[in-house]
Scaffold this motif. Structure first.
Motif, PDB file in Angstrom:
ATOM      1  N   TYR A  85       0.869  -1.181   0.000  1.00  0.00           N
ATOM      2  CA  TYR A  85       0.000   0.000   0.000  1.00  0.00           C
ATOM      3  C   TYR A  85       0.905   1.230   0.000  1.00  0.00           C
ATOM      4  CZ  TYR A  85      -3.408  -3.469   1.481  1.00  0.00           C
ATOM      5  OH  TYR A  85      -4.209  -4.582   1.568  1.00  0.00           O
ATOM      6  N   VAL A  99       4.091  -5.148   1.574  1.00  0.00           N
ATOM      7  CA  VAL A  99       3.471  -6.146   2.452  1.00  0.00           C
ATOM      8  C   VAL A  99       4.045  -7.542   2.142  1.00  0.00           C
ATOM      9  CG1 VAL A  99       1.306  -7.324   3.045  1.00  0.00           C
ATOM     10  CG2 VAL A  99       1.349  -4.833   2.809  1.00  0.00           C
ATOM     11  N   VAL A 113       0.223 -16.032   9.662  1.00  0.00           N
ATOM     12  CA  VAL A 113      -0.293 -15.397  10.887  1.00  0.00           C
ATOM     13  C   VAL A 113      -1.098 -14.142  10.542  1.00  0.00           C
ATOM     14  CG1 VAL A 113       1.586 -16.281  12.316  1.00  0.00           C
ATOM     15  CG2 VAL A 113       1.800 -14.016  11.243  1.00  0.00           C
ATOM     16  N   SER A 114      -1.879 -13.699  11.516  1.00  0.00           N
ATOM     17  CA  SER A 114      -2.707 -12.512  11.333  1.00  0.00           C
ATOM     18  C   SER A 114      -1.837 -11.304  10.976  1.00  0.00           C
ATOM     19  CB  SER A 114      -3.469 -12.247  12.640  1.00  0.00           C
ATOM     20  OG  SER A 114      -4.361 -11.204  12.445  1.00  0.00           O
ATOM     21  N   GLY A 115      -2.257 -10.553   9.975  1.00  0.00           N
ATOM     22  CA  GLY A 115      -1.545  -9.334   9.586  1.00  0.00           C
ATOM     23  C   GLY A 115      -0.408  -9.559   8.595  1.00  0.00           C
ATOM     24  N   CYS A 116      -0.178 -10.806   8.165  1.00  0.00           N
ATOM     25  CA  CYS A 116       0.977 -11.057   7.287  1.00  0.00           C
ATOM     26  C   CYS A 116       0.717 -10.643   5.839  1.00  0.00           C
ATOM     27  CB  CYS A 116       1.406 -12.519   7.354  1.00  0.00           C
ATOM     28  SG  CYS A 116       0.256 -13.659   6.564  1.00  0.00           S
ATOM     29  N   GLY A 117      -0.572 -10.543   5.436  1.00  0.00           N
ATOM     30  CA  GLY A 117      -0.846 -10.111   4.068  1.00  0.00           C
ATOM     31  C   GLY A 117      -1.751 -11.042   3.273  1.00  0.00           C
ATOM     32  N   LYS A 118      -2.467 -11.919   3.964  1.00  0.00           N
ATOM     33  CA  LYS A 118      -3.328 -12.884   3.268  1.00  0.00           C
ATOM     34  C   LYS A 118      -4.467 -12.182   2.521  1.00  0.00           C
ATOM     35  CE  LYS A 118      -4.338 -15.078   7.117  1.00  0.00           C
ATOM     36  NZ  LYS A 118      -3.578 -14.250   8.062  1.00  0.00           N
ATOM     37  N   SER A 119      -5.165 -11.280   3.228  1.00  0.00           N
ATOM     38  CA  SER A 119      -6.272 -10.571   2.572  1.00  0.00           C
ATOM     39  C   SER A 119      -5.756  -9.675   1.451  1.00  0.00           C
ATOM     40  CB  SER A 119      -7.041  -9.716   3.590  1.00  0.00           C
ATOM     41  OG  SER A 119      -7.651 -10.534   4.554  1.00  0.00           O
ATOM     42  N   THR A 120      -4.567  -9.130   1.649  1.00  0.00           N
ATOM     43  CA  THR A 120      -3.966  -8.292   0.608  1.00  0.00           C
ATOM     44  C   THR A 120      -3.737  -9.106  -0.663  1.00  0.00           C
ATOM     45  OG1 THR A 120      -2.913  -6.925   2.304  1.00  0.00           O
ATOM     46  CG2 THR A 120      -1.957  -6.840   0.089  1.00  0.00           C
ATOM     47  N   LYS A 161      -7.082  -9.759  -2.282  1.00  0.00           N
ATOM     48  CA  LYS A 161      -7.590  -8.554  -2.972  1.00  0.00           C
ATOM     49  C   LYS A 161      -6.959  -8.420  -4.351  1.00  0.00           C
ATOM     50  CE  LYS A 161      -7.541  -5.734   0.932  1.00  0.00           C
ATOM     51  NZ  LYS A 161      -7.135  -4.465   1.524  1.00  0.00           N
TER      52      LYS A 161
HETATM   53  N1  LIG Z   1      -5.935  -0.537   2.959  1.00  0.00           N
HETATM   54  C1  LIG Z   1      -4.756  -0.623   3.581  1.00  0.00           C
HETATM   55  N2  LIG Z   1      -3.891   0.431   3.609  1.00  0.00           N
HETATM   56  C2  LIG Z   1      -2.679   0.322   4.210  1.00  0.00           C
HETATM   57  N3  LIG Z   1      -2.239  -0.784   4.826  1.00  0.00           N
HETATM   58  C3  LIG Z   1      -3.032  -1.856   4.831  1.00  0.00           C
HETATM   59  C4  LIG Z   1      -4.335  -1.842   4.224  1.00  0.00           C
HETATM   60  N4  LIG Z   1      -4.910  -3.059   4.386  1.00  0.00           N
HETATM   61  C5  LIG Z   1      -4.006  -3.803   5.076  1.00  0.00           C
HETATM   62  N5  LIG Z   1      -2.892  -3.083   5.347  1.00  0.00           N
HETATM   63  C6  LIG Z   1      -1.690  -3.575   6.041  1.00  0.00           C
HETATM   64  O1  LIG Z   1      -1.127  -4.645   5.281  1.00  0.00           O
HETATM   65  C7  LIG Z   1      -0.660  -5.678   6.131  1.00  0.00           C
HETATM   66  C8  LIG Z   1      -1.328  -6.992   5.752  1.00  0.00           C
HETATM   67  O2  LIG Z   1      -2.722  -6.910   6.054  1.00  0.00           O
HETATM   68  P1  LIG Z   1      -3.752  -8.042   5.652  1.00  0.00           P
HETATM   69  O3  LIG Z   1      -3.527  -8.409   4.232  1.00  0.00           O
HETATM   70  O4  LIG Z   1      -5.094  -7.573   6.028  1.00  0.00           O
HETATM   71  O5  LIG Z   1      -3.279  -9.255   6.594  1.00  0.00           O
HETATM   72  P2  LIG Z   1      -4.012 -10.629   6.951  1.00  0.00           P
HETATM   73  O6  LIG Z   1      -5.208 -10.762   6.067  1.00  0.00           O
HETATM   74  O7  LIG Z   1      -2.980 -11.676   6.738  1.00  0.00           O
HETATM   75  O8  LIG Z   1      -4.389 -10.554   8.395  1.00  0.00           O
HETATM   76  C9  LIG Z   1      -0.944  -5.232   7.562  1.00  0.00           C
HETATM   77  O9  LIG Z   1       0.225  -4.663   8.076  1.00  0.00           O
HETATM   78  C10 LIG Z   1      -2.023  -4.196   7.385  1.00  0.00           C
HETATM   79  O10 LIG Z   1      -1.950  -3.224   8.405  1.00  0.00           O
END
Ligand SMILES: Nc1ncnc2c1ncn2[C@@H]1O[C@H](COP(=O)(O)OP(=O)(O)O)[C@@H](O)[C@H]1O
Ligand SMILES: [Mg+2]
Length: 264
Positions: free
Chosen positions: A14, A19, A38-45, A48
């Motif tokens: 981002y 990430v 783990v949580s916050g590693c970038g799975k949802s990213t 997306k």
């Molecule tokens: N829209 C966004 N803008 C900036 N940073 C983001 C955004 N969405 C997620 N992040 C950051 O990207 C990293 C990965 O997030 P995310 O993909 O949601 O992790 P996970 O799904 O594995 O828990 C985190 O550090 C989160 O804070």
């Protein structure tokens, strides 16, 4: 094995924040492919980027041409296509988001009908028939007239799933599908995902860190590591557990077991 998605040299982030970098893996037709870490590693990213909501910083997400009987692999690089073609490709994806997010002012039937009304030219009658079919596939037959507020979390998940498969997607993406469900309903959802893969002939990509789901339904995976900001494993989670020499992978895949033993 027929690859349906191939991720090549993908960097994600981002603005200026990286990430994940250098992701390379394939998802094969009929896979239940787990994105874990783990949580916050970038799975949802990563998810997306695969469903068209986040432009990668570098690299490609290749999709096998969706046309039936297509022989040429990987002719479509999602982020290199024009907007219109990307929209066409997205019509072949079904997505179930973490929140489930049904429209609270619409009935179950109206929620599931919505994508059919938006994207097809089916008649009202045909739409009703499709809605009934999709609801029966997720075990919610006859619930057309209920409102989301009248249903449990597990039932709402099922209806969201019916909506996600309304357009007969080739690939269904899930972000933490069992979040907020008790273990029994989480297991039922896993069974349902397996059933849908078989009945729809779909390929499934699931973001999850739930070990029971990972081992019960996953046959392929990518493991994202937060510290190194890249993937450190890909393959069948059961094979990774048996064969991986990487302590980070082993620790993740055995963490529940260890915790239980510690508790004894
Ligand atoms: N829209 C966004 N803008 C900036 N940073 C983001 C955004 N969405 C997620 N992040 C950051 O990207 C990293 C990965 O997030 P995310 O993909 O949601 O992790 P996970 O799904 O594995 O828990 C985190 O550090 C989160 O804070
Ligand atoms: Mg997430």
């Amino acid at each position: 094995m027929q690859p349906v998605i191939e991720v090549q040299n993908l960097d994600l982030g981002y603005d200026d924040v990286m990430v994940m970098s250098n992701l390379n893996f394939s998802v094969n037709k009929g896979d239940i492919f787990i994105v874990m870490g783990v949580s916050g590693c970038g799975k949802s990213t990563l998810l997306k980027c695969m469903i068209g909501l986040l432009v990668p910083l570098r690299g490609k997400v290749l999709f096998n041409g969706p046309q039936a009987g297509h022989s040429q692999m990987f002719e479509k690089s999602f982020w290199d296509e024009e907007e219109q073609e990307r929209q066409n490709m997205m019509r072949h994806f079904g997505v179930l988001y973490q929140s489930g997010a049904l429209w609270s002012s619409l009935t179950v039937g109206e929620n599931v009908a919505l994508p059919l009304e938006l994207y097809t030219k089916l008649s009202k009658q045909q739409i009703q028939e499709k809605v009934a079919l999709k609801l029966s596939l997720v075990g919610m037959k006859g619930h057309e007239d209920s409102f989301p507020s009248e249903m449990s979390g597990g039932m709402c998940k099922r209806v969201s799933l019916a909506r996600a498969i309304a357009l007969d997607p080739d690939i269904i993406f899930f972000d933490e599908p069992s979040a907020g469900l008790d273990p029994i309903n989480a297991r039922k959802l896993d069974d349902l995902i397996l059933e849908l893969r078989d009945s729809l002939g779909a390929t499934i990509v699931i973001v999850t860190h739930e070990l029971p789901s990972i081992f019960a339904i996953g046959n392929n995976s990518v493991f994202l590591d937060a510290a190194s900001k890249t993937m450190i494993a890909t393959g069948d989670p059961k094979a990774l557990l048996a064969d991986s020499k990487d302590p980070r992978v082993i620790q993740f895949l055995t963490r529940g077991v260890k915790d239980e033993q510690k508790g004894k």
